[in-house]
Motif scaffolding. Structure first.
Motif, mmCIF file in Angstrom:
data_model
loop_
_atom_site.group_PDB
_atom_site.id
_atom_site.type_symbol
_atom_site.label_atom_id
_atom_site.label_comp_id
_atom_site.label_asym_id
_atom_site.label_seq_id
_atom_site.Cartn_x
_atom_site.Cartn_y
_atom_site.Cartn_z
ATOM 1 N N LEU A 39 0.766 -1.261 0.121
ATOM 2 C CA LEU A 39 0.054 0.070 -0.134
ATOM 3 C C LEU A 39 0.859 1.022 0.089
ATOM 4 O O LEU A 39 0.452 2.296 -0.533
ATOM 5 C CB LEU A 39 -0.903 0.253 1.219
ATOM 6 N N ALA A 40 1.910 1.152 0.722
ATOM 7 C CA ALA A 40 2.940 2.382 0.889
ATOM 8 C C ALA A 40 3.471 2.629 -0.536
ATOM 9 O O ALA A 40 3.647 3.807 -0.820
ATOM 10 C CB ALA A 40 3.696 2.128 1.944
ATOM 11 N N TYR A 41 3.944 1.398 -1.268
ATOM 12 C CA TYR A 41 4.489 1.729 -2.529
ATOM 13 C C TYR A 41 3.431 2.387 -3.616
ATOM 14 O O TYR A 41 3.958 3.110 -4.432
ATOM 15 C CB TYR A 41 4.836 0.316 -2.995
ATOM 16 N N VAL A 42 2.223 1.627 -3.596
ATOM 17 C CA VAL A 42 1.149 2.223 -4.669
ATOM 18 C C VAL A 42 1.073 3.546 -4.294
ATOM 19 O O VAL A 42 1.063 4.381 -5.307
ATOM 20 C CB VAL A 42 0.084 1.232 -4.307
ATOM 21 N N ARG A 43 0.874 3.944 -2.974
ATOM 22 C CA ARG A 43 0.699 5.407 -2.786
ATOM 23 C C ARG A 43 1.801 6.150 -3.180
ATOM 24 O O ARG A 43 1.372 7.404 -3.805
ATOM 25 C CB ARG A 43 0.222 5.462 -1.234
ATOM 26 N N GLY A 44 2.789 5.896 -2.850
ATOM 27 C CA GLY A 44 3.898 6.616 -3.117
ATOM 28 C C GLY A 44 4.147 6.833 -4.609
ATOM 29 O O GLY A 44 4.579 8.029 -5.111
ATOM 30 N N CYS A 45 3.811 6.034 -5.374
ATOM 31 C CA CYS A 45 3.840 5.930 -6.943
ATOM 32 C C CYS A 45 2.880 7.192 -7.427
ATOM 33 O O CYS A 45 2.857 7.877 -8.196
ATOM 34 C CB CYS A 45 3.583 4.694 -7.493
ATOM 35 N N CYS A 46 1.483 6.848 -6.702
ATOM 36 C CA CYS A 46 0.404 7.673 -7.152
ATOM 37 C C CYS A 46 0.707 9.122 -6.718
ATOM 38 O O CYS A 46 0.268 10.127 -7.643
ATOM 39 C CB CYS A 46 -0.791 7.343 -6.321
ATOM 40 N N PHE A 47 1.566 9.674 -5.830
ATOM 41 C CA PHE A 47 1.737 10.871 -5.223
ATOM 42 C C PHE A 47 2.903 11.690 -6.102
ATOM 43 O O PHE A 47 3.307 12.744 -5.928
ATOM 44 C CB PHE A 47 2.052 10.854 -4.001
ATOM 45 N N THR A 48 3.350 10.786 -7.214
ATOM 46 C CA THR A 48 4.404 11.400 -8.060
ATOM 47 C C THR A 48 3.994 12.689 -9.108
ATOM 48 O O THR A 48 4.760 13.242 -9.508
ATOM 49 C CB THR A 48 5.064 10.087 -8.881
ATOM 50 N N GLU A 49 2.512 12.549 -9.161
ATOM 51 C CA GLU A 49 1.898 13.433 -10.397
ATOM 52 C C GLU A 49 0.525 14.020 -9.590
ATOM 53 O O GLU A 49 -0.150 12.788 -9.550
ATOM 54 C CB GLU A 49 1.955 12.917 -11.420
ATOM 55 N N LYS A 50 0.029 15.125 -9.720
ATOM 56 C CA LYS A 50 -1.192 15.433 -8.938
ATOM 57 C C LYS A 50 -2.304 14.645 -9.570
ATOM 58 O O LYS A 50 -3.027 14.188 -8.924
ATOM 59 C CB LYS A 50 -1.355 16.960 -9.152
ATOM 60 N N GLN A 51 -2.330 14.742 -10.974
ATOM 61 C CA GLN A 51 -3.618 14.218 -11.615
ATOM 62 C C GLN A 51 -3.673 12.731 -11.475
ATOM 63 O O GLN A 51 -4.515 12.061 -11.307
ATOM 64 C CB GLN A 51 -3.591 14.495 -13.110
ATOM 65 N N LEU A 52 -2.400 12.149 -11.350
ATOM 66 C CA LEU A 52 -2.430 10.481 -11.321
ATOM 67 C C LEU A 52 -2.900 10.224 -10.083
ATOM 68 O O LEU A 52 -3.784 9.332 -9.816
ATOM 69 C CB LEU A 52 -0.921 10.146 -11.260
ATOM 70 N N PHE A 53 -2.674 10.838 -8.923
ATOM 71 C CA PHE A 53 -3.118 10.455 -7.604
ATOM 72 C C PHE A 53 -4.806 10.649 -7.421
ATOM 73 O O PHE A 53 -5.544 9.894 -6.765
ATOM 74 C CB PHE A 53 -2.371 11.221 -6.394
ATOM 75 N N LYS A 54 -5.274 11.560 -8.144
ATOM 76 C CA LYS A 54 -6.691 11.625 -8.334
ATOM 77 C C LYS A 54 -7.391 10.640 -8.764
ATOM 78 O O LYS A 54 -8.505 10.181 -8.515
ATOM 79 C CB LYS A 54 -6.926 13.101 -8.729
ATOM 80 N N GLN A 55 -6.797 10.272 -9.833
ATOM 81 C CA GLN A 55 -7.222 8.911 -10.909
ATOM 82 C C GLN A 55 -7.156 7.788 -9.969
ATOM 83 O O GLN A 55 -8.279 6.876 -9.911
ATOM 84 C CB GLN A 55 -6.784 8.768 -12.057
ATOM 85 N N GLN A 56 -5.985 7.403 -9.470
ATOM 86 C CA GLN A 56 -5.969 6.080 -8.562
ATOM 87 C C GLN A 56 -6.493 6.116 -7.323
ATOM 88 O O GLN A 56 -7.055 5.229 -6.796
ATOM 89 C CB GLN A 56 -4.290 6.137 -8.389
ATOM 90 N N PHE A 57 -7.133 7.240 -6.839
ATOM 91 C CA PHE A 57 -8.060 7.285 -5.653
ATOM 92 C C PHE A 57 -9.361 7.204 -6.064
ATOM 93 O O PHE A 57 -10.335 7.341 -4.970
ATOM 94 C CB PHE A 57 -7.644 8.318 -4.801
ATOM 95 N N GLY A 58 -9.752 7.354 -7.372
ATOM 96 C CA GLY A 58 -11.110 7.418 -7.843
ATOM 97 C C GLY A 58 -11.889 8.711 -7.667
ATOM 98 O O GLY A 58 -13.058 8.873 -7.688
ATOM 99 N N VAL A 59 -11.354 9.877 -7.483
ATOM 100 C CA VAL A 59 -11.832 11.240 -7.388
ATOM 101 C C VAL A 59 -11.646 11.913 -8.534
ATOM 102 O O VAL A 59 -11.568 13.308 -8.178
ATOM 103 C CB VAL A 59 -11.253 11.774 -5.970
#
Length: 261
Positions: free
Chosen positions: A224-244
């Motif tokens: 979970l830490a690895y996935v979230r760390g990857c998601c937070f590398t770019e703003k739009q990516l983290f919104k997509q990967q969190f479903g928002v």
């Protein structure tokens, strides 16, 4: 447990906790003394059994704080995406303010999660301070609290420090805590609140599709830490990967500020 106090809804909580952990009543005393906003209104509390084979039995009665943020948004999703996003932003800011005030008073919650962010009459409340820690050199009068609630301050402080890397609800832990960090602060609690909001908004948007976004799909702590760390590398990516990614401009701006924080 739901109860009535003077005809009004209230909540009774009974706790069976080790005597080397902080009594929740002491934390509520510190919160009340510091005037921390968006916390439960305490009606009564006390210790029923001080020490039974190394455990204490404690009770707390608080005013009813409503339903979880996720359930509150679900029940009102017909108001539309904009309303959901605007309310989620408001709730997030209220709880972050609460966390900042508590930290300034030497109090760290350590279990900000979906079940502990409640809403009633449009007001967010952060409940369940049973895993909280009082910072020894903070403003709270820890010596007086230890005397009042009958615990050994140095023993409890040491035990709470030792539990920093493991305390909380895993799905909502910050990335550093997920990988075992012992340097815990309000930054971790604010990150947890970010996940609470992302989870609540995502479930409201996606519940009908029974979709669990990858960043909210728990396998194990390090994954979970690895996935979230990857998601937070770019703003739009983290919104997509969190479903928002459907969030409106107001919530997006608030999420960006927390993201940059």
């Amino acid at each position: 447990m739901q109860v009535k106090h003077e005809g009004k809804p209230a909540v009774l909580k009974l706790s069976w906790t080790p005597t080397d952990r902080m009594p929740e009543s002491a934390v509520y005393d510190a919160l009340r003394a510091a005037g921390i906003e968006n916390t439960p209104t305490m009606i009564d509390s006390g210790i029923i059994v001080e020490d039974l084979f190394g455990y204490r039995v404690e009770y707390l009665v608080t005013e009813d704080a409503g339903v979880s943020l996720s359930d509150y948004l679900q029940a009102r999703k017909t108001k539309g995406d904009d309303w959901v996003c605007n309310f989620a932003k408001s709730a997030m800011l209220e709880v972050v303010r609460c966390l900042a005030q508590a930290w300034a008073a030497g109090i760290l919650h350590r279990d900000v999660s979906s079940g502990n962010v409640m809403v009633k009459d449009g007001r967010a409340t952060l409940i369940d301070w049973g895993y909280a820690k009082l910072v020894d050199d903070g403003p709270a009068n820890t010596d007086a609290l230890a005397v009042k609630w009958g615990y050994a301050k140095h023993v409890v402080n040491a035990a709470e420090e030792a539990h920093d890397p493991v305390t909380g609800t895993v799905l909502f832990m910050s990335i550093p805590v997920l990988v075992g960090s012992t340097n815990r602060s309000v930054v971790d609690d604010v990150e947890s609140m970010l996940y609470v909001v992302l989870d609540a908004v995502s479930s409201t948007f996606n519940r009908a599709n029974d979709v669990v976004p990858i960043a909210l799909d728990f396998k194990d702590s390090r994954s979970l830490a690895y996935v979230r760390g990857c998601c937070f590398t770019e703003k739009q990516l983290f919104k997509q990967q969190f479903g928002v990614d459907r969030c409106n401009e107001q919530l997006e701006r608030a999420l960006d500020e927390i993201f940059e924080y």
